[in-house]
Design an enzyme around this catalytic site. Structure first.
Site, short mmCIF file in Angstrom:
data_model
loop_
_atom_site.label_atom_id
_atom_site.label_comp_id
_atom_site.label_asym_id
_atom_site.label_seq_id
_atom_site.Cartn_x
_atom_site.Cartn_y
_atom_site.Cartn_z
N GLU A 120 0.82 -1.20 0.00
CA GLU A 120 0.00 0.00 0.00
C GLU A 120 0.86 1.26 0.00
OE1 GLU A 120 -3.27 0.48 -0.44
OE2 GLU A 120 -2.75 2.59 -0.35
N HIS B 233 -0.90 3.33 4.89
CA HIS B 233 -1.87 4.18 4.18
C HIS B 233 -2.01 5.48 4.93
CE1 HIS B 233 -5.53 5.66 2.36
NE2 HIS B 233 -5.55 4.64 1.51
N ASP C 155 1.42 0.17 -5.02
CA ASP C 155 0.23 0.48 -5.82
C ASP C 155 0.23 1.90 -6.37
OD1 ASP C 155 -0.38 1.58 -3.31
OD2 ASP C 155 -2.49 0.98 -3.38
N HIS C 156 0.70 2.86 -5.58
CA HIS C 156 0.69 4.27 -6.02
C HIS C 156 1.45 5.11 -5.01
CE1 HIS C 156 -2.35 4.73 -2.93
NE2 HIS C 156 -3.03 3.75 -3.50
N THR D 288 -6.09 2.39 -5.25
CA THR D 288 -5.83 0.95 -5.09
C THR D 288 -6.59 0.12 -6.12
OG1 THR D 288 -5.34 1.08 -2.73
CG2 THR D 288 -6.12 -1.02 -3.55
C1 GP9 Z 1 -8.87 -0.04 1.09
C2 GP9 Z 1 -7.51 0.10 0.57
C3 GP9 Z 1 -7.13 1.56 0.32
O1 GP9 Z 1 -9.41 -1.29 1.18
O2 GP9 Z 1 -7.25 -0.76 -0.47
O3 GP9 Z 1 -7.46 2.08 -0.91
P1 GP9 Z 1 -6.85 3.47 -1.48
O4 GP9 Z 1 -7.36 4.57 -0.59
O5 GP9 Z 1 -5.37 3.38 -1.41
O6 GP9 Z 1 -7.33 3.55 -2.86
MN MN Z 2 -3.79 2.18 -2.23
#
Ligand code: GP9
Ligand code: MN
Length: 708
Positions: free
Chosen positions: A258, A419, A480-481, A302
């Site tokens: 993440e 996150h 992911d980003h 995500t």
């Molecule tokens: C939530 C997680 C976060 O289940 O995958 O998503 P994001 O805010 O990074 O798009």
């Molecule tokens: Mn994410």
């Protein structure tokens, strides 16, 4: 009492009574039937008042009718209809932990066929309260306890009530957007929309959106599909002979890091590595890593990353593809391909609620067989942060599900602890790690949660080795980003050895690099590749490593190991990066130096060609997804996915049933281990693991503000 009787015998009184009663019924649903997650005071207040606006608007329509033989039936009709909508959602929620979309109601949805006969079994004693008031009102009217008021309100007054409703709705949306930016734009979770705006507004909004989707799809033709296919065929890159099939037949373990950016790799702070374990993987001889790999997500973050990686198509220019189109789109995704071509079983492990990013529905269309979401774990108390179960616990607590999966398997772990806002309880913090002191808490805390994530991967790898899974698997790790948004990059500059005063858009673009590693234990040709690529390229690359040809599929990405791979990385914003040039908002930089370049005529031509390619790629991907064009295309040997074949409850029982049925032929780790569990092989230093849970086993969603 008498006074009240007199009041409700006026039209305004009758109207007010219905508004209050409906408000109360909605609050009943909010508190007893829906799980809207934990709330802050502000959120609680928004939820408390949100049923009012739409109720006033709807019921005020009755006020325009002059004659009482129209007024009473019309206002009651709206009242009953709204109750039906609320109640259907209550029943639906009990079965699916989700709200009814218009597509579900009209039977258009492929994912959920709506309520079935068994839904009746989902009724509850307190459901009486949803209906009792209607019966009582009708009886009171019948026995003249509520008298019909012949005096009409006048259009002016009626309009005043409607206006109050509309004003309240506007206010509601404003406050909601303020507290939860892009609530409607990103539509990351239906639960959040109901929590902030209520069932009626959600349904109305969904109606508008589904109308839009419907009209786009209606006009779609097969020839549009052919256009897309022609483009992806012309970009196809043939596999690299040396690497094709080197991971054939292995389990695939995908680890979604993440918000993890490439600059964390090999980064030292105060002389200490932030992610020592991932660094060791990055430089290992069995790791095929990339140093110029970029994320390509849009607002779907995500979920866009998941889509890019597993379908090799782009997310949408606005909102999340998973959330807006995921219920009905035809996908030809990694889980379906691997199951059909090589007999893989497939599962996702994720410690957040299943409805987030609409995963509970989309995964069925991707053909995931199992989805172990928050409901499969103890997420109570300090076991979770804003987005769900802490990473160390996710990996540890998933073993009991992983070991019962038939091999080979394709599994995906979606981590959450790293996150925004990068919160971590102090007991989880490694006291020997000191972070930066930039004065920007987001930046400083980011390194702390990234360090925690690194430790959780290390613990998981130790288990993979002990259990023997390691040698039989290929492990794919990617970020992911971005975790630090462009607006905060300047605070990061000094940490990266740069100056914030000379920071440019180019620097922002370069920071969109994320890690990508393929770890193939037992091989020793691994190295760090400097090839430029993006998330859309992962699927064909992975399939070729597994010895599965990809020529027949519509994929926008190409094999990163192929000599024919075009090194043009398209961002969702239409900016792009190549080894030579980087284009941001129309300014062209040299990718090597970061200086803006004065283009010669010839250079200008090639830059224009890149832009044209990027535009075409994004346009065609959008057309494919928005018009659901894959429904017109069945690749050789591909069986269309039928979402209703999938159901994510009782996952473990289903795994065990298959184990039993296969008997000695079962290939699960558990069976191979002589029907003994491997959970004892897992060791974690997570302090929460020994805490007994006290509070309810519900996910704690504590205002996880979005950071973009
Ligand atoms: C939530 C997680 C976060 O289940 O995958 O998503 P994001 O805010 O990074 O798009
Ligand atoms: Mn994410």
């Amino acid at each position: 009492m008498k006074k009240l009787g007199r009041f409700v015998s006026t039209r305004t009184g009758f109207f007010a009574m219905l508004v209050v009663l409906f408000w109360a019924k909605t609050l009943l649903a909010y508190t007893t039937d829906f799980n809207l997650g934990d709330t802050s005071f502000i959120e609680g207040a928004i939820t408390f008042f949100n049923p009012l606006a739409t109720t006033i608007i709807l019921l005020s329509i009755g006020l325009y009718f002059k004659r009482s033989r129209f007024f009473y039936p019309v206002i009651m009709m709206f009242y009953v209809a709204n109750t039906v909508l609320l109640y259907l959602n209550v029943i639906y929620y009990r079965e699916f932990t989700d709200f009814m979309t218009v597509a579900t109601m009209t039977g258009y949805s492929k994912v959920n066929q709506g309520l079935s006969g068994s839904s009746l079994a989902l009724t509850n004693v307190h459901d009486l309260f949803y209906w009792l008031d209607i019966v009582v009102i009708l009886l009171l009217m019948l026995f003249k306890k509520i008298k019909f008021d012949p005096r009409a309100l006048g259009h002016r007054l009626a309009f005043a009530f409607t206006s109050i409703g509309i004003l309240a709705l506007g206010l509601n949306i404003m406050v909601a957007e303020f507290s939860r930016p892009q609530l409607l734009g990103r539509t990351f979770d239906r639960t959040y929309i109901v929590k902030y705006l209520g069932v009626d507004t959600f349904t109305g909004y969904d109606l508008l959106k589904s109308q839009h989707t419907y009209s786009m799809r209606k006009s779609a033709t097969k020839s549009q599909l052919e256009k897309v296919k022609k483009f992806t065929d012309s970009n196809y890159a043939k596999p690299n002979d040396k690497l094709y099939g080197i991971a054939k037949g292995r389990n695939v373990i995908v680890i979604h890091l993440e918000s993890f950016q490439q600059f964390l790799i090999d980064r030292k702070i105060n002389g200490q590595e932030v992610t020592p374990f991932l660094n060791s993987l990055y430089h290992s001889k069995s790791t095929y890593a990339f140093s110029n790999f970029f994320h390509q997500v849009g607002q779907g973050k995500t979920s866009d990353a998941e889509n890019l990686l597993e379908t090799s198509t782009f997310g949408l220019s606005q909102g999340s593809l998973f959330a807006t189109l995921g219920n009905d789109n035809t996908f030809e995704a990694a889980p379906a391909i691997l199951e059909q071509r090589a007999g893989y079983s497939t599962a996702v492990f994720h410690g957040n609620v299943a409805s987030f990013w609409n995963r509970n529905n989309v995964y069925k269309n991707l053909a995931y067989q199992y989805f172990f979401d928050a409901s499969y774990y103890d997420t109570s108390g300090d076991k979770s942060t804003g987005y769900g179960l802490k990473d160390k616990l996710l990996f540890a607590d998933s073993v009991k599900y992983l070991e019962h999966l038939q091999q080979p398997f394709y599994v995906k772990y979606i981590t959450v602890t790293n996150h925004f806002p990068y919160e971590l309880d102090s007991e989880d913090k490694d006291s020997s790690f000191t972070t930066t002191n930039t004065g920007n808490t987001t930046v400083d805390d980011y390194f702390v949660t990234a360090h925690y994530l690194d430790q959780s991967i290390k613990e998981f790898f130790a288990y993979l080795k002990k259990s023997g899974l390691y040698k039989k698997s290929i492990i794919v790790i990617y970020g992911d980003h971005y975790g630090i948004s462009n607006s905060e990059n300047k605070s990061l500059a000094s940490v990266l050895g740069k100056s914030s005063s000379s920071w440019t858009d180019y620097d922002n673009a370069m920071l969109q690099r994320v890690p990508l590693m393929f770890i193939i234990p037992g091989t020793n040709q691994g190295k760090v590749y400097s090839t430029y690529g993006g998330e859309v390229d992962v699927l064909p690359t992975l399939l070729h490593l597994l010895g599965i040809s990809t020529k027949r599929y519509i994929m926008f990405g190409t094999d990163l190991f192929s000599s024919q791979h075009k090194q043009v990385v398209a961002f969702r914003s239409r900016d792009w990066v190549t080894p030579k040039y980087t284009s941001v908002n129309g300014t062209i930089y040299s990718t090597k130096t970061g200086k803006t370049v004065k283009l010669s005529k010839k250079q200008k031509k090639s830059v224009e060609a890149y832009q044209e390619f990027v535009n075409k790629e994004l346009n065609l991907s959008d057309s494919l997804n928005e018009k659901n064009l894959l429904r017109f295309y069945t690749p050789k040997g591909f069986t269309k996915v039928n979402a209703s074949d999938y159901n994510y409850s009782n996952g473990l029982a289903k795994e065990k049933k298959i184990e039993k049925k296969k008997g000695t032929k079962s290939t699960s780790l558990y069976s191979e281990n002589g029907n003994k569990s491997t959970t004892s092989l897992y060791s974690t230093d997570a302090p929460e693991i020994n805490h007994s849970s006290t509070s309810s086993n519900r996910i704690k969603i504590t205002n996880p503000d979005s950071n973009n």
